[in-house]
Enzyme design. Structure first.
Site, short mmCIF file in Angstrom:
data_model
loop_
_atom_site.label_atom_id
_atom_site.label_comp_id
_atom_site.label_asym_id
_atom_site.label_seq_id
_atom_site.Cartn_x
_atom_site.Cartn_y
_atom_site.Cartn_z
N GLY A 23 56.79 -51.47 -146.39
CA GLY A 23 57.92 -50.94 -145.61
C GLY A 23 58.68 -52.08 -144.95
O GLY A 23 58.14 -52.75 -144.06
N ALA A 26 62.96 -51.79 -139.81
CA ALA A 26 63.09 -52.61 -138.60
C ALA A 26 61.72 -53.09 -138.10
O ALA A 26 61.55 -54.28 -137.81
CB ALA A 26 63.80 -51.80 -137.52
N GLY A 28 58.75 -53.20 -139.76
CA GLY A 28 58.11 -54.05 -140.77
C GLY A 28 58.65 -55.47 -140.70
O GLY A 28 57.89 -56.44 -140.72
N ASN A 123 55.25 -44.13 -135.61
CA ASN A 123 55.32 -43.14 -134.52
C ASN A 123 54.58 -41.88 -134.95
O ASN A 123 54.59 -41.52 -136.12
CB ASN A 123 56.78 -42.74 -134.27
N ALA A 149 63.29 -52.55 -132.25
CA ALA A 149 63.98 -53.39 -133.23
C ALA A 149 65.06 -52.55 -133.90
O ALA A 149 64.92 -51.34 -134.07
CB ALA A 149 63.00 -53.90 -134.27
N LYS A 203 50.92 -42.36 -126.61
CA LYS A 203 52.23 -42.70 -127.18
C LYS A 203 52.88 -41.42 -127.75
O LYS A 203 54.10 -41.24 -127.67
CB LYS A 203 52.07 -43.77 -128.26
O1 KPL Z 1 59.11 -45.10 -129.28
C1 KPL Z 1 60.21 -44.76 -128.89
C2 KPL Z 1 61.14 -44.24 -129.91
O2 KPL Z 1 62.34 -44.28 -129.70
O3 KPL Z 1 60.66 -43.80 -130.96
C3 KPL Z 1 60.53 -44.80 -127.43
C4 KPL Z 1 59.34 -45.35 -126.67
C5 KPL Z 1 60.86 -43.43 -126.93
C6 KPL Z 1 61.64 -45.75 -127.09
O4 KPL Z 1 62.89 -45.30 -127.44
#
Ligand code: KPL
Length: 323
Positions: A23, A26, A28, A123, A149, A203
């Protein structure tokens, strides 16, 4: 294709143990630059698998937080060379979006050595469970980063924010001490945690509270400090804590809410990744964020109306541009 020209690979000189980044988005590219700046030997161990059809050395531009611009020449592996080039991969760093993890890994896993280590860095949650049957005994580590990034161009990234990168073991053998040291001493503010799951849920709570609301209300993260969003943020995080508890994880609601507001403050000017996805009419990571909360809630027969509503609102925004 990008306007930046690429050159064919030089005659083969494979270093003993390679680190392959799956990947070239940004995150990566950001991780690549942070690792590659360690020294020449480390830079030579790094490979990319992106969307490039053929192997090539490609100049990648990077603007650091202090504004300093650098260019590094990275090796990208094309599909036709997977068998040869991936045979020396010791660590596969997976930096694709959550919804791409499964397909991206399936394309690469057959070419990796049986003892290669896989590290997921995206994420949300969910892929860590989905990919387990396909790993065929390979070890898995997980991680999350709040570094920011932005991809200016296909091969040009700008770091937009400092942040923590938290990594830890999930399945199988621990990552070797040598690789752990390499990652932790070069990825800014990175730490290793024997128990990574609670941090990934933390997170998840931050993303579940901030990402959909900023996308729905078309606002930067800082706007969520307004009182009008308080109730939704509190209720959505409360539901997540209930689901995590049922999943065997102890999370502290008050601390999580405090952390969410800290991140809102620290990233006040930023547009969340989900805001950017909706703005650019791309698929979002909602299924791996609030959607993962719904999935685990369903397994435990818990109702989560606030997360449900956020998922539905994002899905209806996506439906307007994705058919
Ligand atoms: O991880 C983020 C995202 O935008 O995916 C946060 C922490 C909310 C920062 O924008």
């Amino acid at each position: 294709m990008s306007s930046i020209s690429s050159t064919p690979l030089a005659p083969k000189q494979i270093a003993a143990k390679q680190i392959t980044i799956l990947g070239a988005g940004a995150i990566g590219q950001l991780i690549y630059h942070q690792l590659a700046k360690a020294n020449r030997q480390t830079a030579e161990r790094l490979n990319f698998i992106g969307k490039e059809a053929h192997s090539a050395i490609i100049p990648l531009k990077f603007t650091a937080l202090d504004g300093q611009l650098s260019t590094r020449h990275a090796k990208f592996i094309g599909l036709e060379d997977y068998a040869e080039e991936l045979a020396n991969t010791e660590l596969l760093l997976v930096c694709v979006k959550a919804y791409q993890v499964r397909a991206a890994l399936s394309a690469v896993l057959p070419y990796l050595p049986a003892d290669a280590h896989v590290l997921l860095l995206h994420n949300g949650l969910g892929p860590h469970l989905d990919v387990q049957p396909e790993l065929a005994g390979r070890s898995l580590s997980l991680g999350t980063t709040s570094q920011g990034a932005f991809r200016i161009d296909r091969y040009q990234v700008k770091q937009t924010g400092a942040g923590l990168t938290q990594l830890g073991p999930f399945i199988g053998a621990e990552l070797s001490e040598e690789l752990k040291t390499l990652l932790l001493s070069n990825i800014d503010q990175s730490t290793w945690h024997a128990d990574i799951l609670p941090l990934l849920w933390q997170k998840l709570a931050i993303n579940a509270a901030i990402n959909p609301l900023t996308a729905i209300h078309n606002c930067p993260n800082g706007e969520l400090a307004n009182l009008e969003y308080r109730d939704t943020i509190h209720k959505a995080v409360r539901e997540l804590v209930e689901v995590a508890t049922a999943d065997g994880l102890k999370l502290e609601l008050a601390l999580l809410i405090e952390r969410v507001y800290q991140v809102i403050g620290l990233t006040a000017q930023n547009f969340s990744s989900m805001h950017q996805d909706v703005y650019h009419q791309r698929q979002t990571e909602i299924d791996a964020i609030n959607g993962f909360v719904l999935e685990r809630a369903k397994a435990h027969k818990i109702v989560t109306p606030y997360n449900q509503d956020l998922v539905e609102q994002i899905k209806s925004l996506e439906a307007k541009y994705r058919s």
